[in-house]
Write an enzyme that holds these catalytic residues in place. Structure first.
Site, PDB file in Angstrom:
ATOM      1  N   SER A 111      17.267  56.698  27.014  1.00 18.12           N
ATOM      2  CA  SER A 111      16.165  57.619  26.765  1.00 18.12           C
ATOM      3  C   SER A 111      16.456  58.484  25.535  1.00 18.12           C
ATOM      4  O   SER A 111      16.672  57.973  24.447  1.00 18.12           O
ATOM      5  CB  SER A 111      15.888  58.465  28.015  1.00 18.12           C
ATOM      6  OG  SER A 111      14.670  59.157  27.901  1.00 18.12           O
ATOM      7  N   ASP A 122       7.703  51.223  32.313  1.00 23.09           N
ATOM      8  CA  ASP A 122       8.128  52.561  31.899  1.00 23.09           C
ATOM      9  C   ASP A 122       6.917  53.431  31.560  1.00 23.09           C
ATOM     10  O   ASP A 122       6.152  53.109  30.653  1.00 23.09           O
ATOM     11  CB  ASP A 122       9.059  52.438  30.683  1.00 23.09           C
ATOM     12  CG  ASP A 122       9.835  53.713  30.391  1.00 23.09           C
ATOM     13  OD1 ASP A 122       9.330  54.806  30.728  1.00 23.09           O
ATOM     14  OD2 ASP A 122      10.935  53.616  29.828  1.00 23.09           O
ATOM     15  N   HIS A 181      11.498  53.714  33.953  1.00 21.14           N
ATOM     16  CA  HIS A 181      12.364  54.355  32.959  1.00 21.14           C
ATOM     17  C   HIS A 181      13.839  54.337  33.372  1.00 21.14           C
ATOM     18  O   HIS A 181      14.681  54.833  32.646  1.00 21.14           O
ATOM     19  CB  HIS A 181      11.896  55.796  32.753  1.00 21.14           C
ATOM     20  CG  HIS A 181      12.430  56.459  31.524  1.00 21.14           C
ATOM     21  ND1 HIS A 181      12.264  55.931  30.263  1.00 21.14           N
ATOM     22  CD2 HIS A 181      13.138  57.611  31.364  1.00 21.14           C
ATOM     23  CE1 HIS A 181      12.840  56.734  29.375  1.00 21.14           C
ATOM     24  NE2 HIS A 181      13.375  57.743  30.010  1.00 21.14           N
TER      25      HIS A 181
END
Length: 261
Positions: free
Chosen positions: A98, A214, A242
């Protein structure tokens, strides 16, 4: 074992260093607003397979110091470079999830990939973090007014697969470990900065892992990374949002070992 590394006067980063005698070193950078502990299900397995696993908490998060300043991609990348130098690491695999993915991309460009043999991007917040500025401002406002509620909302959109209440509570507590000011500052960073210019400067073999479901960072951004990072491969995770590192952890761990060789 855990220890602290000084990266700037008055700023120490926490490091979890598992199996220091391992034959190959993997350095992990967590996502926002979590900590190195998000990789528990990698750390349970990979050191036993002979890898040295180093988990780093960025400044402002986890067990690291939480200064009021320094929440830009350049500064966070500088922190990693200073830590790599202090630990005298070389020929290691760098993994970022991320926002950690954006940080490692900036590290690769800013320091010419110093010491890195291979790169792994998991659901990376790149080339941009927040494409929707209005959504970023809304999240920033909520963070400054009711940070626990913001974190709960983030967790609700984080996973595609079912998670138990205890696991949700665990992620919630990881988020609360961060400073409120650092949590907010990174939202501003993700809103205002991007890594488009960094991508052509990456030359090491790069594995891009991204959940097709995601809701935090759309899969299309992974495709864009794949197009702009030479010598990269994109592996879609069909049953993940995610959190591919947890949602399909067995597959992810096997793929990571294959990629490292």
């Amino acid at each position: 074992m855990g220890y602290y590394v000084n990266v700037e006067p008055g700023v120490n980063l926490y490091v979890e260093d598992l199996n220091p005698e391992g034959s190959k070193t993997i350095v992990f950078l967590h996502g926002w607003p979590l900590s190195h502990k998000q990789f528990e299900y990698q750390f349970n397995v990979l050191p036993a397979k002979g890898y040295r696993c180093i988990g780093i908490d960025w400044r402002g998060f986890g067990n690291s110091d939480k200064p009021f300043h320094g929440y830009t991609l350049d500064r966070l990348a500088d922190d990693i470079r200073n830590l790599i130098g202090a630990l005298q690491l070389n020929n290691f695999i760098l993994v970022g999830h991320s926002t950690g993915g954006a940080i490692v991309i900036r590290y690769m460009a800013r320091f010419k990939g110093y010491g890195v043999s291979k790169l792994v991007l998991i659901d990376a917040a790149a080339p941009v973090g927040f494409a929707d500025k209005e959504a970023a401002n809304q999240m920033l406002n909520e963070t400054l007014k009711d940070r626990p509620k913001m974190i709960r909302g983030l967790i609700d959109s984080f996973f595609f697969q079912y998670i138990t209440d205890p696991l949700s509570d665990w992620f919630f507590q990881l988020g609360l470990q961060a400073g409120g000011w650092s949590t907010a500052a990174v939202i501003v960073m993700l809103r205002d900065e991007n890594v488009y210019g960094d991508l052509p400067q990456i030359s090491v073999p790069t594995l891009i892992v991204h959940g097709i479901h995601d809701q935090v960072i759309p899969f299309a951004q992974a495709e864009e990374l794949n197009q702009n990072i030479r010598n990269s491969q994109l592996v879609p995770f069909q049953y993940s949002g995610h959190g591919a590192f947890w949602e399909e952890r067995d597959r992810f761990n096997h793929l990571l070992r294959q990629f490292i060789g």
